[in-house]
Design an enzyme around this catalytic site. Structure first.
Site, PDB file in Angstrom:
ATOM      1  NE  ARG A  72      40.748  18.223  43.351  1.00  0.00           N
ATOM      2  CZ  ARG A  72      39.514  18.244  43.848  1.00  0.00           C
ATOM      3  NH1 ARG A  72      39.093  19.313  44.486  1.00  0.00           N
ATOM      4  NH2 ARG A  72      38.705  17.215  43.688  1.00  0.00           N
ATOM      5  N   GLY A  73      46.293  21.402  44.668  1.00  0.00           N
ATOM      6  CA  GLY A  73      47.126  22.441  44.069  1.00  0.00           C
ATOM      7  C   GLY A  73      48.004  23.188  45.044  1.00  0.00           C
ATOM      8  CB  ALA A 122      39.811  29.450  49.552  1.00  0.00           C
ATOM      9  CG  LEU A 182      36.455  39.167  26.524  1.00  0.00           C
ATOM     10  CD1 LEU A 182      36.192  39.385  25.037  1.00  0.00           C
ATOM     11  CD2 LEU A 182      37.797  39.746  26.921  1.00  0.00           C
ATOM     12  CG  LEU A 183      33.381  44.645  31.955  1.00  0.00           C
ATOM     13  CD1 LEU A 183      33.036  43.945  33.268  1.00  0.00           C
ATOM     14  CD2 LEU A 183      34.068  45.977  32.216  1.00  0.00           C
ATOM     15  CB  ALA A 184      31.564  43.067  26.337  1.00  0.00           C
ATOM     16  CE1 TYR A 187      41.985  34.592  40.701  1.00  0.00           C
ATOM     17  CE2 TYR A 187      43.608  35.701  39.327  1.00  0.00           C
ATOM     18  CZ  TYR A 187      43.299  34.785  40.308  1.00  0.00           C
ATOM     19  OH  TYR A 187      44.305  34.058  40.913  1.00  0.00           O
ATOM     20  CB  THR A 239      48.439  25.001  38.994  1.00  0.00           C
ATOM     21  OG1 THR A 239      47.856  25.983  38.119  1.00  0.00           O
ATOM     22  CG2 THR A 239      49.382  25.690  39.979  1.00  0.00           C
TER      23      THR A 239
END
Length: 446
Positions: A216-217, A288, A295-297, A352, A387
């Site tokens: 996809r995408g 891929a 949030l990291l918390a 990410y 996207t």
């Protein structure tokens, strides 16, 4: 995904209203179509060095309309400033102001390129200042251009000349519609490796390429673009995406491999499939990737580890298998999809951004390992691309992200695919360990 606002302000009443109210009017970008002219209008090559003369001669050999001096009020397709011999900051004034005098004559979708050398510790302070000054000049100029015009730079390392294969390939890429959403960026040509193709519309003819995340995408668009450019394809995605993967594979006349790339043996399985079906493998496209934003918390082990494993650890394992294989090559190419999130960061995307920053680190460190065999590895870092994922962003945030770049719009998956196809080509053999942002000159997280 459609940018309805951009459609509205580019026609009829909507255009007039936007103009009167001073609203953003994103231009319709000039994108590549096979068989179309490289660029419309004369190209002015400015600069007094021998390199400028040589580059102008090469462009003339491509049957382009090349001028060494601009003619007032003549619509120009491109301005190329050859600044390879600047030795002091004062040397910039004459060519830069000459280019400035022609900016109003640029046609819609025109291109401005600089060709210069990177600043280094070996330079004199004055030479380093002049060379680094080109960087600030070009990035600022790119923000001033209008009507879909873009500005980008080519940096020549060592004894590389503007007429080396990869320098010419970079000039061609930046002049063409393939670079529509690449703006305010520099590419370094670090060696004289590379070979220009016999057919510029099919630069990947005879190559076998693997694309992960191809169902996809952006992945599916990469597959379509590589197929158009002549490659034979192996498309990889999860078994759960099997139907979509088969459809794309049928469309591009490739083969499908249902595979979880996080498996320890993924690299070996990809190699075996390519060799069994196509007898060779020359290009690996790592597309891929997943997001698990928090949030990291509030981040937990599952969200963190899954993103790191898929987005970077899997690539490292697959590359290790490729580098050890006698079937990967000759002069192999690896291109990874990174993200501007890995450069600028993005709220709620620590996992990410770490993974995409990791991709860029991997690319730089792997480049010397591939260079010995004439191979390269590079990354493409998309910004805001239209996207399914960006469609889920809340409306107000989505509009801010779209307009907050020099081109005042989001890119298309095809823009990412065009950059990948260029870096995967034989002509780009002198470009190694680079990260090319496809972001319209912004760092909004992807």
């Amino acid at each position: 995904m459609t940018d309805k606002y951009a459609q509205l302000v580019n026609q009829g009443l909507g255009r007039n209203v936007a103009r009167k109210l001073g609203l953003p009017q994103p231009a319709v970008l000039r994108r590549y179509k096979p068989g179309q002219p490289l660029i419309t209008g004369p190209i002015v090559v400015q600069g007094d060095s021998a390199a400028a003369d040589k580059l102008a001669a090469e462009l003339l050999a491509w049957d382009l309309d090349v001028r060494r001096h601009a003619v007032p009020r003549e619509k120009l397709g491109a301005i190329i400033l050859v600044l390879d011999d600047v030795a002091r900051p004062e040397d910039l004034e004459k060519p830069v102001l000459a280019a400035g005098a022609s900016l109003r004559d640029l046609a819609p979708g025109a291109r401005v390129l600089t060709v210069s050398r990177p600043a280094s510790e070996a330079d004199s302070p004055a030479a380093a200042a002049a060379r680094q000054g080109v960087d600030g000049f070009l990035r600022s100029l790119a923000k001033e251009l209008r009507a879909g015009a873009t500005g980008n730079g080519i940096l020549l390392s060592g004894d590389v000349e503007p007429t080396s294969p990869s320098a010419l390939a970079a000039v061609r890429f930046f002049l063409s519609g393939r670079s529509a959403f690449v703006d305010g960026q520099f590419l370094t040509v670090s060696s004289t490796d590379g070979q220009l193709p016999d057919d510029f519309d099919r630069p990947l003819a005879g190559k076998v390429a693997v694309v992960t995340g191809a169902a996809r995408g952006i992945g599916a668009e990469i597959a379509r673009t590589l197929h158009r450019d002549g490659a034979t394809l192996v498309l990889v995605d999860l078994p759960a995406a099997g139907d979509h993967l088969a459809a794309v594979a049928n469309e591009v006349k490739g083969t499908a491999l249902q595979l979880d790339i996080s498996r320890d043996d993924a690299g070996q399985r990809i190699i075996e499939h390519a060799v069994q079906r196509h007898r060779r493998l020359g290009i690996m496209i790592h597309n891929a990737g997943i997001t698990r934003d928090k949030l990291l918390a509030n981040m937990d082990h599952a969200r963190w580890s899954s993103v790191i494993n898929i987005n970077i650890a899997a690539q490292l394992r697959i590359n290790e298998a490729l580098l050890a294989s006698e079937h990967f090559g000759p002069a192999p190419r690896i291109v990874s999809v990174a993200s501007t999130s890995g450069i600028a960061g993005n709220r709620g995307q620590t996992n990410y951004a770490a993974s995409k920053g990791g991709v860029m680190g991997m690319v730089r460190a792997t480049a010397p390992l591939l260079a010995a065999s004439g191979g390269t590895i590079n990354a493409v870092a998309p910004g805001f691309i239209e996207t399914e994922m960006t469609e889920r962003i809340p409306f107000a945030l989505r509009e801010i992200a779209r307009r907050a770049n020099s081109l005042q719009q989001g890119g298309k998956p095809s823009d990412v695919a065009e950059a990948i196809s260029f870096l995967a080509s034989g002509a780009a053999g002198g470009i190694n360990g680079e990260v090319l942002r496809v972001c319209g000159q912004n760092m909004v997280g992807a």
